[in-house]
Design a protein around this motif. Sequence first.
Motif: not given
Length: 246
Positions: A138-139, A141-143, A145-146, A149, A184
């Motif tokens: 989860h961590a 993916r957040d990092r 994707v940011e 982007t 990941w």
Amino acid sequence: MGLREAVFGRGGGQEPATIRLPGQPEVVVRVRRSSRARRLSLRISRLDGQVTLTLPTGVRFREAEAFAAERARWIRGHLADLPHEVVPLPGAAIPFEGRMLPIEAAPRRSVAIREDRILVPDTRVETTPARLAAVLKHAARDRLVEASTRHAAAVGCAFGKVTLRDTRSRWGSCSAQGNLMYSWRLVMAPPEVLDYVAAHEVAHLVHMDHSAAFWRQCERLFPDHKAQRRWLREEGGGLHRYRFRD
């Protein structure tokens, strides 16, 4: 197109693709022909312990056999020094964003990553590795994707979906359709390493190769990436020593 930690080759024609060094245990050396190589060289992957001998074009195979045999003790010594597997249970420690954090059991229902430790439930301790993996993914993916982007905005390109996997041969890849894949386990590396891998794969949205133009694009997105590439080469394999599932 992907960022690979190691690329293994095969022997051409009828030439053997491997050399076997007898002993306990037997060591299998993969042979890789390279037109760019100027000398015989050995590499031991920290990802899986694979031994690869690079053989320049024009050098006879029997010279490679002699070269490997002469260095058999060196090869076995380095294989013995590879990190052993770690099962992330209370009492152990794992890296998160480049920092080693001890795992501590506590009277709680979920995993919590603190500044100096990771707290895990003190019940059903055997499920700790799987719970930790879920939180790390989860961590990650957040990092990722940011970062993707942010870099995509800088090059003016859009990417498709972001997929996370537990790959051993590459840290990331970019498909012809613009989809991005990442390991990941990058969330366990220093943040700047994760950011570089995202920049590298986003650069492939512009150049689907590793041409000079690609590296110039990569340089614009992440100007000083040599240290991050070196970290992946020298330390990245150690991230795979942590076993989160049977």
